[in-house]
Design a protein around this motif. Structure first.
Motif, PDB file in Angstrom:
ATOM      1  N   ASP A  96      -3.347   3.869  -4.069  1.00  0.00           N
ATOM      2  CA  ASP A  96      -2.472   4.957  -3.639  1.00  0.00           C
ATOM      3  C   ASP A  96      -2.475   6.036  -4.715  1.00  0.00           C
ATOM      4  O   ASP A  96      -2.927   5.796  -5.838  1.00  0.00           O
ATOM      5  CB  ASP A  96      -1.049   4.454  -3.398  1.00  0.00           C
ATOM      6  N   ARG A 131       1.022  -3.642   0.714  1.00  0.00           N
ATOM      7  CA  ARG A 131       0.723  -2.324   0.158  1.00  0.00           C
ATOM      8  C   ARG A 131       1.956  -1.675  -0.466  1.00  0.00           C
ATOM      9  O   ARG A 131       1.856  -0.851  -1.388  1.00  0.00           O
ATOM     10  CB  ARG A 131       0.163  -1.411   1.261  1.00  0.00           C
ATOM     11  N   ASP A 166      -3.353   3.715   2.206  1.00  0.00           N
ATOM     12  CA  ASP A 166      -2.646   4.408   3.272  1.00  0.00           C
ATOM     13  C   ASP A 166      -3.593   5.270   4.093  1.00  0.00           C
ATOM     14  O   ASP A 166      -4.818   5.180   3.951  1.00  0.00           O
ATOM     15  CB  ASP A 166      -1.481   5.221   2.713  1.00  0.00           C
TER      16      ASP A 166
END
Length: 476
Positions: free
Chosen positions: A106, A340, A223
């Protein structure tokens, strides 16, 4: 609470472990005594003050370490910065016997002032809170999530291509004006000097595979920004086809019975209301969700993906997960994807407690990178803290970063009190400590009060009183 800086025993022990691991590495690198002490002191200071600021460190150490000397060690001392983070990860892997895990990817931003000529790779970034734009730096992180601990492994600074940014602005402007695509400027070719976030993430994944080949990777989680075909396929191929889970947009086109259909339209029209079930979140609490799934060919990807439409209780819209390995069950993909969120927890800890996101004004990209390395080493040191290690070895829940930081700050304060109390002459020791605190207490001039300032003349002028009747007439 103003906290005097002392070198924490756990920081000294941590740096000694790094030095031993460096000596055993293939290149036989090492840290000098001064370098070890510098690293231990700065990591301790970042934990106790939650800042990376040389002036603060000079004040809180009561002048024992000057800001100039700290600056010199940071920029001029030949510390093997490029190896410190990697060796630190190896120390944690060896300490806890880690053998498998997932890679989390991320990006996050750190706001800066409007003018930052000397800080590396600053640019205009989107601020989620206000939905506006600020000047700042962006980093892409790679985090290893294992059954025992979650460890930040690597990072890269991101800088957009100025030519590509200018082209997008022009394209959007012409699009609003109704100019057809054929009459707009062509898209510039990618510039290797400005890699995208997806390329930076792939570079870190490949570096991870080279440096930590003994850790079995189960999956890679990212993502929607990383949900393009190039990233997902290349990331999966690095580890011989492992599962990569990302997200797709609701309007992504899929092929169904030789027809192009938007994802949302497909799940709304062909699969019904969905199945309600309970999903185990990160191996802990259970949460009610609505799930739909299908193996569909994604047009932009040119191949089939296992797509899971997932909606948590209380939400109105589905999120669409995309997985490269279609042999998994949809429940397993959904459960894997919940992990995540752990990288978001790391971001929160890193920004609040580990120094770099507060007063880190080191110049150039070199200064920024070294500052981030030090802050990530703070996170690693807390993972190896004796109390944390004891809990992890006995399979007990780990303490939060905030809890450990508060404990270390209290311990540091108690040690200072202990030194004063146990000295041969406590009153004399306390007097010297008080004098030192007075000498290094910063004096900042208040701009709220007017004492010591010239206010100027504030009264009528006799020679101008003849104009008063004229103004009064105009008013009435």
């Amino acid at each position: 609470m103003t906290m005097l800086i002392r070198v924490l025993p756990c920081a000294t022990q941590f740096i000694d472990h790094l030095d031993q691991a460096l000596r055993q590495a293939s290149h036989a690198q090492r840290l000098t005594m001064k370098q070890r002490y510098f690293l231990a002191f700065v990591i301790s200071a970042m934990i106790l003050t939650q800042k990376l600021c040389w002036a603060t460190m000079e004040r809180r150490s009561l002048g024992q370490y000057t800001s100039a000397a700290l600056w010199w060690m940071f920029y001029r001392s030949e510390i093997v910065w490029h190896l410190l983070l990697r060796i630190s990860v190896l120390v944690i892997i060896d300490r806890y016997g880690l053998s498998e895990g997932n890679l989390l990817i991320d990006d996050t931003g750190r706001s800066r002032s409007k003018r930052t000529k000397k800080i590396g790779k600053t640019h205009k970034i989107k601020e989620k809170k206000t939905n506006g734009y600020i000047n700042g730096q962006e980093l892409v992180f790679l985090v290893l999530q294992t059954p025992l601990v979650t460890v930040p492994v690597d990072f890269r600074f991101y800088m957009p291509d100025p030519e590509m940014t200018e082209w997008r602005k022009t394209r959007d402007l012409l699009k609003k004006q109704g100019i057809p695509p054929k009459d707009r400027p062509p898209k510039p070719k990618p510039n290797s000097e400005y890699p995208t976030k997806q390329l930076l993430a792939l570079d870190m994944i490949q570096a991870y595979q080279r440096h930590f080949p003994n850790i079995n990777v189960t999956g890679i989680l990212a993502d929607a920004l990383y949900g393009d075909a190039n990233f997902m396929d290349r990331a999966s191929s690095v580890f011989s086809g492992i599962q990569v889970v990302s997200q797709l947009r609701w309007n992504q086109l899929v092929i169904y019975k030789n027809k192009e259909v938007k994802l949302k339209a497909y799940f709304d029209s062909y699969l019904g209301p969905g199945v309600k079930k309970t999903l185990v979140i990160r191996g802990g609490k259970e949460q009610k969700v609505t799930v739909l799934s299908a193996r569909l060919k994604v047009k932009a990807h040119g191949q089939k993906r296992f797509i899971v439409a997932l909606k948590y209780e209380g939400e109105d819209d589905y999120r669409y997960l995309a997985a490269t390995d279609v042999s998994w069950r949809h429940d397993d993909i959904a459960r894997l994807h919940t992990l995540r969120w752990l990288i978001e927890v790391f971001f929160e800890d890193w920004k609040l407690h580990e120094g770099w996101c507060n007063r880190a004004l080191q110049q150039g990209i070199e200064g920024s990178e070294r500052g981030v390395i030090l802050s990530v080493l703070c996170d690693h040191m807390l993972l190896l803290h004796p109390e944390q290690s004891a809990r992890l070895e006995h399979k007990q829940p780990a303490l939060t970063v905030g809890c450990l930081v508060e404990k270390l700050r209290i311990d540091a304060l108690l040690d200072i009190i202990k030194i004063v109390v146990e000295s041969e002459n406590p009153q004399e020791k306390l007097k010297k400590l008080t004098e030192s605190l007075e000498d290094y207490r910063p004096l900042r001039i208040s701009s709220k009060h007017m004492a010591g300032r010239e206010l100027g003349r504030m009264m009528p002028t006799a020679s101008l009183k003849y104009r008063l009747p004229e103004y009064q007439t105009l008013v009435h």
